[in-house]
Each structure stands twice: as C-alpha cells, then as structure tokens.
Design a protein around this motif. Structure first.
Motif, PDB file in Angstrom:
ATOM      1  N   UNK A 294      28.785  17.664  35.711  1.00  0.00           N
ATOM      2  CA  UNK A 294      28.900  19.042  36.215  1.00  0.00           C
ATOM      3  C   UNK A 294      27.966  19.981  35.447  1.00  0.00           C
ATOM      4  N   UNK A 295      27.936  19.845  34.120  1.00  0.00           N
ATOM      5  CA  UNK A 295      27.106  20.720  33.283  1.00  0.00           C
ATOM      6  C   UNK A 295      25.632  20.593  33.648  1.00  0.00           C
ATOM      7  N   UNK A 296      25.218  19.390  34.026  1.00  0.00           N
ATOM      8  CA  UNK A 296      23.828  19.156  34.407  1.00  0.00           C
ATOM      9  C   UNK A 296      23.521  19.646  35.813  1.00  0.00           C
ATOM     10  N   UNK A 297      24.548  19.967  36.601  1.00  0.00           N
ATOM     11  CA  UNK A 297      24.324  20.408  37.974  1.00  0.00           C
ATOM     12  C   UNK A 297      24.031  19.275  38.928  1.00  0.00           C
ATOM     13  N   UNK A 298      24.339  18.043  38.537  1.00  0.00           N
ATOM     14  CA  UNK A 298      24.119  16.866  39.384  1.00  0.00           C
ATOM     15  C   UNK A 298      25.112  16.888  40.543  1.00  0.00           C
TER      16      UNK A 298
ATOM     17  N   UNK B 138      33.025  10.636  40.834  1.00  0.00           N
ATOM     18  CA  UNK B 138      32.296  11.552  41.713  1.00  0.00           C
ATOM     19  C   UNK B 138      33.171  12.734  42.110  1.00  0.00           C
ATOM     20  N   UNK B 139      34.430  12.452  42.455  1.00  0.00           N
ATOM     21  CA  UNK B 139      35.362  13.530  42.832  1.00  0.00           C
ATOM     22  C   UNK B 139      35.581  14.491  41.673  1.00  0.00           C
ATOM     23  N   UNK B 140      35.809  13.945  40.485  1.00  0.00           N
ATOM     24  CA  UNK B 140      36.053  14.789  39.311  1.00  0.00           C
ATOM     25  C   UNK B 140      34.817  15.599  38.918  1.00  0.00           C
ATOM     26  N   UNK B 141      33.637  15.060  39.235  1.00  0.00           N
ATOM     27  CA  UNK B 141      32.385  15.746  38.913  1.00  0.00           C
ATOM     28  C   UNK B 141      31.930  16.670  40.036  1.00  0.00           C
ATOM     29  N   UNK B 142      32.678  16.735  41.130  1.00  0.00           N
ATOM     30  CA  UNK B 142      32.337  17.558  42.303  1.00  0.00           C
ATOM     31  C   UNK B 142      30.993  17.124  42.894  1.00  0.00           C
ATOM     32  N   UNK B 143      30.797  15.816  42.955  1.00  0.00           N
ATOM     33  CA  UNK B 143      29.536  15.259  43.447  1.00  0.00           C
ATOM     34  C   UNK B 143      29.775  14.411  44.689  1.00  0.00           C
ATOM     35  N   UNK B 144      28.756  14.362  45.542  1.00  0.00           N
ATOM     36  CA  UNK B 144      28.777  13.456  46.678  1.00  0.00           C
ATOM     37  C   UNK B 144      28.372  12.062  46.241  1.00  0.00           C
ATOM     38  N   UNK B 145      28.432  11.118  47.189  1.00  0.00           N
ATOM     39  CA  UNK B 145      28.111   9.729  46.862  1.00  0.00           C
ATOM     40  C   UNK B 145      27.078   9.160  47.827  1.00  0.00           C
ATOM     41  N   UNK B 146      26.264   8.251  47.326  1.00  0.00           N
ATOM     42  CA  UNK B 146      25.339   7.430  48.112  1.00  0.00           C
ATOM     43  C   UNK B 146      25.614   5.987  47.726  1.00  0.00           C
ATOM     44  N   UNK B 147      25.571   5.085  48.703  1.00  0.00           N
ATOM     45  CA  UNK B 147      25.938   3.688  48.440  1.00  0.00           C
ATOM     46  C   UNK B 147      24.889   2.735  48.990  1.00  0.00           C
ATOM     47  N   UNK B 148      24.477   1.770  48.157  1.00  0.00           N
ATOM     48  CA  UNK B 148      23.665   0.640  48.614  1.00  0.00           C
ATOM     49  C   UNK B 148      24.608  -0.492  48.994  1.00  0.00           C
TER      50      UNK B 148
END
Length: 525
Positions: A84-88, A138-148
C-alpha cells in the motif's frame, strides 16, 4: 531473482545473446539544495516542454508487481502495508517457469518438469503460499490480481504418473476454466486479467546448440507458435465461458526492429508473427504479455547505457502496435501488458542502487507513454545472487534477508527481510505521479547535456505531475519548464542517490536536480 530462481530469464538472454496554449513557469530555487553542487563548470539548462496532447490513457491500477510463489515473504504480516505504501495496485501470480508446472487445487502443487529435473530447477521451486493466501494479501493491500494459468502441464501429470514423450500430458483449458470459476464464481476474487502460459516462446520450438539453455515447461507434442495460438484460443473460449468479463492474454516477445534480423531475435519475431496470424487468435484474446528487459539485449551493461536504454522504448512499441493493429483490424483493439520488467535479467548491483531506481521511474513512464496499459515489475520479493564484482544483486523491491546462494563464503548478505531497496522509493514517486489514473502527455526535452529526461501525467483529478530525472552521476542539472497555461506548483517530491525515502517540499518547484536524482512536481490550476 536469484540465478537459481530465474533460469527462465537467463534462457531468454542466452537465446537472444547469440543473436495547446503554453506559458513559461517562473521557477525559483527550492528551499533545499536537492543535492550538493558539482565542482565541474555549470552546464547549460535543459528546456522541458509539456504539452496538452495525451499519448495514452492510464488506469488507476496500471502499476503492479510480480509475486513468485517460491519466495515465502508475500504472506508476512507487514507485506500488505509495504504494498500500500508503495502505491502498488496489482499483484501478479507469476513464478516464471514453474508457472507452467503449477496447479491451483489442494493448496497448489507442481507437476514434474517434462524437460527433466535439470531443466533450470523449475520443478524444485515449490509453492510457499496458496492461491487463496495470495488473494488475501491482494485484498489486504487493496490491489487487483493478474494470473498466469498453466499452459505446459496438465492436472494428471503427477510424480507417480508423469508426462512422457510417448504419453504427453499437456496443459488443459478445462483446468484454466476451473481456476476462473474458483476465483471469480466461488470466491468472488474478481480477477480480470489472465495470461495463457509464461514465456512460452522459450518452450524449445527452436534451439541454438552454441547456447544451450533451459526450456519453458511444455508437454505439448507440437511446440510451434501456431500450436500455441490454437491452444490459446481454446483456453480463452473455455475461460470466458465461465466469466465473459475477463480479459485473456498471450505471450509475446517485444522484438526490436533494430535487431530483429539477428539469428536469435529473428526466431522470436517469427514466433510473434505466427501466433498473431493464426486464424481466430486476434479476435479471441484481449492483450499480449511482453517482458521488458530491453537493456540486457543491447549488450551494454554499464550504468550510463542502462539508463539511456529507455530511448529504445518508443520504436519497439510502435512496431508492436502496428503489428497488432494489422492483425486485429479496426473493430478489436489488442492491448499491451508488460507483465515483467526490470533493468536487466541478470542480477547486478545496479538493480538495488540509484541506477535501478532511476531506470524504474524512467522506463515505466516510457512504457506507459508508448501504449502499454499495465506494468508489473519483477518482483516484490526475489532473493540475491552473487555478481561478478563480488557483491550481490536482487531483482526484488524488498530484501529477502538472504546471502547469495552462489557466493561460497557468504561475505556479502542482504539487510533484514522487507527492507526496501532504492527502486522501491522511486516506485513510490511513480505511483504518486499516476495516482488515480489519467493520461500521459507529450513532453520534449531539448538542450543541456542530454542526461535529463522528463515525463508528464495529467491525473484524473486535474493535477499535473511533471517527472524530471537526472541520469548524470556527477553533475547537477538545471532546467526550465514550459507548461500549459494556468498551473501553479503545489508540492514536489524529490529523491537522490543515498536517500532512504522521498522528501516532500512545499511551495516553488526546483530548477536544478542533483546528480542521480529525480523530482515529481505536482501542479494545480
């Protein structure tokens, strides 16, 4: 990315080695020095002109990182806060070669490598966290996901009953569809972007005896690019039948027009062309996944060359965009995702110091300006490898707290787990410039010694972010800004070599940058 963990990237390296109104902004020196002045004679100021012409639309989730499952530190309690701090805003479930051995069921497990246990050690890089643990982070970081998804091996390819040449057990579209169902229908993880396979162009469909290399795991009898394209169509249809809202991508090599005639790279360009022109492919997929390690393939590894390499971004992506548009026609736009990126595929000390930090900022913005929609840096955590000069290099943004596995005396080891390296700090500046999404703007830099580069973003909230980077290790660089009319400076973020974090300055913007430094100037109307 240690050598042990990143043979697949080394394989890639080996394969190719053979081969509107404007107003001048009145600026005064910042209250802080922004770094010590050089004793050299002063250089002439560069002129930076920011236009109102947009070059690309940028989403709020454009910047992400890869999170290889063989590194255990993604699930540390402090990791979501660091993300989160990094804005990822995106986490990529990608482990390199082992991705084409990975099966998501039962907590995650690997098939045996159809190329044997000595093929880069892929089959020994076992998962250290499950897909559900990844999704929770990802949920805790408020980030979306991409999957291979696994293209190389099927779910019946087990240690007890492995795939053989006589009885191959290749990847199965039904398993990929089951993964989409598990993620988006059962657990509502809302994973939108999915990619079929991982660097599949290195699956052994061509080889160079003079440069033997590990192969990407692929149990398909037919390893040709046309076969991959036909199979990718089947994957996309099966996956979208479960969730029509998802986007599916395929693996592409970003061929450089300047070097595409060389033996290794000409074969990779053949891969791209054959995949793209397979009937039905252009309509079945939504984007191509390129891995951007362009400095490695230039053959020049000194600091200045690595930093200057971002000038090659525009011609490569212009050629790729033209190829995609010719294949898809006017009714379907195939996007470009840079699913991996770093300053090089080989571990070097550059990747953890000011060179890697400035490269990250400059390269990511160059990619976005030239049509890339999403960029996933390699990696969040990776791990160290010894470098030729006796030190270590780590392609991670955060320390894994290890000693290089290939450094016998273990004299030079990393700081504690989770310690940010320099590129982490400039990533924070990048995501500040891009906060909330917006549009990149056409920008030119003229005059000066040629080591100053600039980029601009008009954010969705109306903020204008101007990013200026000084790539000179010894000389401070003065500059003048010309901007669209009506903007005034709100604050400036600066970072220079040796800083442990970016610094915020309020009021007037800088007119000079210290050696090896960067500034993000935020302006409002």
């Amino acid at each position: 990315m240690s050598q042990r963990h990143r043979h697949r990237v080394f394989a890639l390296a080996s394969a190719t080695a053979a081969l509107a109104a404007v107003a001048t902004l009145a600026l005064t020196p910042s209250a802080t020095a922004l770094g010590a002045e050089s004793s050299k004679p002063p250089t002439s100021a560069a002129d930076i002109k920011v236009t109102s012409h947009p070059t690309n639309t940028v989403s709020a989730h454009a910047i992400g990182v890869n999170t290889p499952f063989w590194n255990p530190y993604l699930t540390r309690s402090h990791t979501p806060e660091l993300i989160r701090k990094a804005g990822i805003k995106t986490l990529s479930f990608n482990a390199g070669g082992p991705s084409d051995l990975y099966h998501f069921q039962h907590g995650g497990w690997l098939s045996p490598d159809p190329n044997g246990k000595n093929n880069g050690g892929y089959q020994d890089l076992n998962p250290t966290f499950s897909f559900d643990q990844f999704a929770k982070t990802a949920h805790d970081a408020h980030a979306r996901m991409l999957v291979h998804v696994n293209y190389g091996t099927g779910p019946t390819d087990t240690k007890a009953h492995p795939s053989t040449k006589e009885h191959p057990k290749p990847g199965d579209p039904r398993e990929a569809a089951a993964w989409v169902r598990y993620a988006n229908r059962t657990h509502h993880y809302h994973v939108r972007n999915w990619i079929v396979g991982e660097e599949t162009y290195l699956n052994g469909w061509f080889s160079n005896p003079a440069h033997p290399m590990p192969k990407e795991p692929d149990a398909h009898a037919d390893k040709s690019p046309a076969a991959y394209a036909r199979n990718a169509i089947a994957y996309a249809k099966a996956m979208k039948a479960v969730d029509p809202s998802i986007r599916v991508g395929v693996e592409f090599f970003p061929s450089d027009p300047a070097t595409a005639h060389k033996p290794g790279q000409s074969k990779l360009k053949q891969w791209d062309d054959a995949v793209l022109h397979t009937p039905g492919l252009a309509k079945a997929v939504d984007f191509v996944d390129i891995h951007w390690y362009h400095p490695t393939f230039s053959g020049k590894f000194d600091d200045a060359s690595v930093l200057a390499d971002t000038a090659n971004t525009a011609p490569v992506l212009k050629a790729l965009r033209a190829d995609l548009d010719r294949a898809s026609g006017p009714r379907h736009h195939i996007g470009i995702v840079a699913g991996e990126s770093n300053s090089g595929v080989f571990p070097t000390q550059q990747q953890d110091n000011a060179v890697g930090a400035l490269y990250l900022l400059d390269s990511n913005l160059s990619l976005l300006e030239n049509g890339v929609s999403d960029i996933d840096w390699w990696a969040l955590y990776n791990g160290p490898s010894a470098t030729k000069d006796g030190g270590w290099g780590d392609l991670g943004l955060l320390s894994s707290g290890k000693c290089p596995w290939d450094q016998p005396k273990k004299k030079h080891c990393e700081p504690p787990v989770g310690t940010p390296f320099a590129p982490y700090q400039t990533l924070r500046m990048l995501t500040t410039a891009l906060k909330g999404g917006g549009a990149t703007l056409a920008t030119t830099t003229t005059g000066g010694p040629g080591t100053l580069t600039a980029h601009a973003v008009r954010r969705a909230d109306g903020t204008l972010a101007v990013v200026v980077i000084n790539k000179d290790p010894k000389q401070a660089q003065p500059f003048h800004l010309t901007l669209p009319a009506g903007y005034h400076t709100d604050r400036t973020l600066t970072w220079q070599r040796g800083d442990s974090t970016p610094t915020t300055h309020h009021g007037t913007a800088p007119i000079r940058l210290a050696p090896y430094s960067a500034a993000v100037i935020l302006l409002h109307r």
